[in-house]
Design a protein around this motif. Structure first.
Motif, PDB file in Angstrom:
ATOM      1  N   SER A   1      66.274  67.975  59.759  1.00 40.16           N
ATOM      2  CA  SER A   1      67.053  69.191  58.711  1.00 40.16           C
ATOM      3  C   SER A   1      67.517  69.282  57.887  1.00 40.16           C
ATOM      4  N   PHE A   2      67.040  68.461  56.802  1.00 34.78           N
ATOM      5  CA  PHE A   2      67.033  69.304  55.354  1.00 34.78           C
ATOM      6  C   PHE A   2      66.185  70.157  55.788  1.00 34.78           C
ATOM      7  N   ALA A   3      65.762  70.784  55.006  1.00 36.69           N
ATOM      8  CA  ALA A   3      65.195  71.934  55.518  1.00 36.69           C
ATOM      9  C   ALA A   3      66.020  73.321  56.292  1.00 36.69           C
ATOM     10  N   ALA A   4      66.659  72.716  57.679  1.00 37.16           N
ATOM     11  CA  ALA A   4      66.154  73.452  58.398  1.00 37.16           C
ATOM     12  C   ALA A   4      68.212  73.727  58.048  1.00 37.16           C
ATOM     13  N   LEU A   5      68.868  73.108  57.618  1.00 37.80           N
ATOM     14  CA  LEU A   5      70.113  73.186  56.498  1.00 37.80           C
ATOM     15  C   LEU A   5      69.841  73.864  55.984  1.00 37.80           C
ATOM     16  N   ARG A   6      69.520  73.384  54.937  1.00 38.33           N
ATOM     17  CA  ARG A   6      69.063  74.442  53.758  1.00 38.33           C
ATOM     18  C   ARG A   6      68.807  76.134  53.979  1.00 38.33           C
ATOM     19  N   GLU A   7      67.935  76.649  54.918  1.00 39.21           N
ATOM     20  CA  GLU A   7      67.726  77.526  55.179  1.00 39.21           C
ATOM     21  C   GLU A   7      69.215  78.388  56.398  1.00 39.21           C
ATOM     22  N   PHE A   8      70.347  77.444  56.469  1.00 40.86           N
ATOM     23  CA  PHE A   8      71.138  78.271  57.367  1.00 40.86           C
ATOM     24  C   PHE A   8      72.400  78.358  56.281  1.00 40.86           C
ATOM     25  N   ILE A   9      72.109  76.971  55.703  1.00 41.03           N
ATOM     26  CA  ILE A   9      73.046  77.454  54.384  1.00 41.03           C
ATOM     27  C   ILE A   9      73.255  78.558  53.820  1.00 41.03           C
TER      28      ILE A   9
ATOM     29  N   ILE B   1      73.868  72.809  64.708  1.00 42.11           N
ATOM     30  CA  ILE B   1      72.722  73.065  65.106  1.00 42.11           C
ATOM     31  C   ILE B   1      71.327  71.943  64.307  1.00 42.11           C
ATOM     32  N   CYS B   2      71.409  72.084  63.043  1.00 40.41           N
ATOM     33  CA  CYS B   2      70.483  71.529  61.913  1.00 40.41           C
ATOM     34  C   CYS B   2      70.318  69.998  61.840  1.00 40.41           C
ATOM     35  N   VAL B   3      72.004  69.050  62.324  1.00 39.00           N
ATOM     36  CA  VAL B   3      71.586  67.481  61.944  1.00 39.00           C
ATOM     37  C   VAL B   3      71.853  67.694  63.271  1.00 39.00           C
ATOM     38  N   PHE B   4      73.100  67.656  63.517  1.00 31.40           N
ATOM     39  CA  PHE B   4      73.889  66.820  65.076  1.00 31.40           C
ATOM     40  C   PHE B   4      71.683  67.207  66.022  1.00 31.40           C
ATOM     41  N   CYS B   5      72.287  67.885  66.173  1.00 28.68           N
ATOM     42  CA  CYS B   5      71.320  68.634  67.445  1.00 28.68           C
ATOM     43  C   CYS B   5      69.615  67.853  67.634  1.00 28.68           C
ATOM     44  N   ALA B   6      69.622  68.293  65.961  1.00 34.40           N
ATOM     45  CA  ALA B   6      68.124  67.460  65.785  1.00 34.40           C
ATOM     46  C   ALA B   6      67.866  66.449  65.898  1.00 34.40           C
ATOM     47  N   SER B   7      68.671  65.301  65.569  1.00 40.12           N
ATOM     48  CA  SER B   7      68.540  63.692  65.088  1.00 40.12           C
ATOM     49  C   SER B   7      68.576  63.734  66.735  1.00 40.12           C
ATOM     50  N   HIS B   8      68.991  64.233  67.986  1.00 38.20           N
ATOM     51  CA  HIS B   8      68.746  63.701  68.705  1.00 38.20           C
ATOM     52  C   HIS B   8      67.732  63.604  69.683  1.00 38.20           C
TER      53      HIS B   8
ATOM     54  N   ASP C   1      63.312  86.434  59.752  1.00 40.00           N
ATOM     55  CA  ASP C   1      63.033  85.184  59.897  1.00 40.00           C
ATOM     56  C   ASP C   1      63.886  84.414  58.662  1.00 40.00           C
ATOM     57  N   TRP C   2      64.208  82.986  59.474  1.00 42.51           N
ATOM     58  CA  TRP C   2      64.823  81.999  58.780  1.00 42.51           C
ATOM     59  C   TRP C   2      64.587  81.665  57.315  1.00 42.51           C
ATOM     60  N   GLY C   3      64.026  82.031  57.174  1.00 44.58           N
ATOM     61  CA  GLY C   3      62.775  81.343  56.051  1.00 44.58           C
ATOM     62  C   GLY C   3      61.919  82.325  55.584  1.00 44.58           C
ATOM     63  N   TYR C   4      60.661  80.952  54.728  1.00 45.75           N
ATOM     64  CA  TYR C   4      58.957  81.554  55.089  1.00 45.75           C
ATOM     65  C   TYR C   4      58.433  80.335  54.664  1.00 45.75           C
ATOM     66  N   LEU C   5      59.216  78.966  55.100  1.00 46.09           N
ATOM     67  CA  LEU C   5      58.284  77.804  55.603  1.00 46.09           C
ATOM     68  C   LEU C   5      57.180  77.136  56.098  1.00 46.09           C
ATOM     69  N   ILE C   6      56.941  78.020  57.066  1.00 46.03           N
ATOM     70  CA  ILE C   6      55.622  78.013  57.720  1.00 46.03           C
ATOM     71  C   ILE C   6      54.973  79.102  57.972  1.00 46.03           C
ATOM     72  N   GLY C   7      54.098  79.291  57.572  1.00 50.45           N
ATOM     73  CA  GLY C   7      53.565  80.578  57.210  1.00 50.45           C
ATOM     74  C   GLY C   7      53.211  80.932  59.003  1.00 50.45           C
ATOM     75  N   GLY C   8      52.961  82.630  59.518  1.00 48.68           N
ATOM     76  CA  GLY C   8      53.459  82.862  59.881  1.00 48.68           C
ATOM     77  C   GLY C   8      54.245  82.506  60.821  1.00 48.68           C
TER      78      GLY C   8
ATOM     79  N   ASP D   1      63.156  78.590  62.782  1.00 47.06           N
ATOM     80  CA  ASP D   1      62.820  79.337  63.322  1.00 47.06           C
ATOM     81  C   ASP D   1      61.415  78.754  64.351  1.00 47.06           C
ATOM     82  N   ARG D   2      60.443  77.748  64.448  1.00 45.17           N
ATOM     83  CA  ARG D   2      59.977  77.039  65.453  1.00 45.17           C
ATOM     84  C   ARG D   2      60.858  76.072  65.641  1.00 45.17           C
ATOM     85  N   LEU D   3      61.939  75.940  64.768  1.00 49.14           N
ATOM     86  CA  LEU D   3      62.769  74.417  65.617  1.00 49.14           C
ATOM     87  C   LEU D   3      64.354  75.090  66.492  1.00 49.14           C
TER      88      LEU D   3
END
Lengths: 258, 316
Positions: free
Chosen positions: B78-86, B160-167, B280-287, B293-295
């Motif tokens: 969630s932290f990494a996703a929120l960082r990408e989103f914000i 999206i990044c915190v509430f939904c992911a925490s489910h 892409d949303w970011g570059y965290l996951i190679g390829g 993008d994965r979540l």
């Protein structure tokens, strides 16, 4: 009875058991002595702390910003360089530092304002011991040493430099402030050294002026192709060229401006 | 060894086997078609497979570490996703405190509530309390420039990044009769179905794709890929009934719902990327690009899956 071998505060302690080996004991007392000696010498402690401290700062910067380097097509810069970057945050050179490979990082010194980094003991520790900054006095009237000489000296000693030619943090809406003359003068003084433009993106949003809590946002550090000052190039012409080379690295403004 | 642990090990061996198979194919393809690393598609495929290894190992370790491991893993996601989103939003300097609160208060509190299984609060904490208090925090600086856009974007990012992911970790708190101690397998079921659905849609699309399904949102998605991917993910879900509290038919139906939600989640997040002019949303996951993008498909399917299981299977 007094044991001469283990005198003073190194006497065998009752807690260490009845059969402590002499070798171990000597080792311990040596450690204790060197520790006590070093307490008296703050510089040793500083030096010991500086390495892990810089590592921690880089790890922290990476955790917050997930910083990523964008190299030019010719690949990452090699050898000795003068990196000149846009300046919007106190953390700017930490990001440049963080993306450089470790063997280049140890030889890369930021150029920073003496009046800021000598302000307190902590600032001095971070500025001088951890980052090994080349401190220059910005005030033309009061200064005792010439900044160009300071920087040239560091280059002659083999260091690379990180320089912010705007001279101060950019807190305006403009993407870049007009460059001061320092970059040109330094380039003239050491004309063979590569001048590498470096655009630091988004860090001003991570930690705007006056805030102390960084917001985690993704930052990038883009490196451009190296420049050199021409033999007959005027200050105006060179500065315009250097500014353009730096601005060319800044990502297009997408929706962030009205 | 408990039944849950042996099922989990069996499952991990199965996933490991699939990855070994994928890596072997990737290796052969690379030797045949791209020995000098010049074929971008093959290089990307192998980068993706390698990233899958890392993701599977991380999730596997979290599963072995148990409930706290899973909660902590998803909190970091969630932290990494929120960082990408914000990063892609229009925030201004005046939002600094609101953003700090999003990262350092709302996110940890939500995952703490998940960890202590307080359903009554974690299911309304962000939709109600963050929704009301974040704009209040944003008004304190007195900057009205694009105010509604700014607060809406931050709320959306949190949902999206915190509430939904925490489910996803919230599935651990469901109390299903006869399924005690096995809830971690529900997470495995959800993630395997939704991710395989993504992969199979891509594969079916590459093999048979002709008709674009949403040319303006996601030009690479095709009708053939969608139908083939969702159908095969449904079958795989049904064949995984033995790790779930469901019958094979129920497992297939749930897998179908998960795959459909995942597909539309991908479309929505893709629309946001187009709006922001990024690939892409970011570059965290190679390829793969960024974490989002994965979540993206997981976050859309997780709450729906959670509530279906809670309503029809859970005792609480």
């Amino acid at each position: 009875m007094l044991d001469l071998k283990n005198s003073g505060n190194h006497r065998r302690s009752p807690l260490s058991g009845k059969s402590a080996q002499p070798a171990q004991l000597t080792f311990r007392s040596t450690l204790a002595v060197s520790f006590l000696a070093s307490v008296g010498n703050i510089n040793v402690i500083k030096r010991v702390l500086a390495g892990p401290m810089s590592g921690l700062i880089v790890v922290f910067a990476r955790a917050v910003t997930a910083v990523r380097a964008i190299w030019p097509e010719s690949g990452p810069p090699q050898g000795q360089n003068i990196y000149f970057a846009n300046h919007s945050s106190h953390g700017d050179f930490i990001l440049v530092w963080a993306v450089l490979p470790p063997w280049m990082r140890v030889r890369t010194r930021p150029v920073a304002a003496a009046e800021y980094w000598l302000k307190s003991k902590l600032n001095r520790f971070i500025g001088c011991d951890v980052f090994n900054a080349v401190l220059i006095e910005r005030d033309r009237e009061k200064r005792t040493r010439d900044p160009i000489e300071e920087m040239s000296g560091a280059l002659d000693a083999g260091s690379s430099l990180i320089l912010f030619p705007e001279g101060t943090r950019n807190e305006t809406e403009a993407r870049l402030l007009p460059f001061k003359s320092g970059l040109y003068n330094l380039a003239k003084a050491r004309p063979t050294i590569d001048l590498v433009p470096v655009w630091i993106d988004n860090l001003n949003r991570v930690m705007p002026k006056g805030e102390f809590l960084p917001i985690p946002l993704i930052c990038t550090v883009s490196f451009g192709d190296a420049l050199h000052v021409g033999p007959d190039e005027t200050r105006e012409a060179f500065t315009a060229r250097a500014e353009a080379a730096l601005l060319a690295l800044s990502p297009k403004q997408e929706g962030t401006s009205q | 060894m408990s039944a849950a642990a042996s099922d989990l090990i069996l499952l991990l061996i199965g996933v490991g086997g699939v990855l070994v198979f994928a890596s072997t194919i990737g290796f052969i393809l690379q030797r045949r078609l791209s020995p000098d690393g010049s074929n971008a598609v093959i290089e990307n495929l192998n980068a993706r497979i390698n990233a899958w290894w890392v993701m599977v190992i991380l999730i596997g370790l979290a599963f072995i570490a148990g409930r706290i491991g899973v909660v902590v893993l998803f909190a970091f996601c969630s932290f990494a996703a929120l960082r990408e989103f914000i990063t892609l939003t229009n925030t201004r300097r005046a939002d600094h405190w609101a953003l700090a609160a999003a990262f350092f208060v709302v996110l940890p509190v939500q995952y703490y509530l998940i960890a202590i299984e307080w359903y009554g609060l974690y299911s309304i904490f962000i939709p109600v309390y963050a929704f009301l208090f974040m704009p209040i925090l944003a008004t304190l600086r007195g900057d009205t420039e694009r105010f509604l856009i700014r607060i809406a974007e931050v709320q959306w990012a949190l949902m999206i990044c915190v509430f939904c992911a925490s489910h996803v970790p919230a599935l651990l708190s469901l109390d299903i009769a006869g399924y005690e101690g096995r809830n971690v397998l529900l997470i495995a079921f959800l993630i395997i179905v939704v991710q395989l659905s993504d992969v199979l849609q891509y594969v079916w699309g590459k093999l048979f794709g002709k008709t674009k399904i949403a040319p303006r949102l996601s030009p690479s998605k095709t009708v053939e890929g969608f139908v083939g991917g969702v159908a095969s993910a449904t079958l795989i879900g049904a064949s995984l009934w033995w790790i779930t509290p469901f019958t094979p038919l129920q497992a297939g139906l749930l897998a179908f719902v998960i795959a459909i939600m995942g597909f539309f989640g991908g479309l929505v997040m893709s629309a946001i990327k187009r709006d922001r002019g990024v690939k892409d949303w970011g570059y965290l996951i190679g390829g793969h690009g960024g974490l989002i993008d994965r979540l993206d498909s997981v976050v859309f399917s997780a709450p729906v899956f959670f509530h279906i299981v809670r309503f029809w299977w859970s005792a609480t």
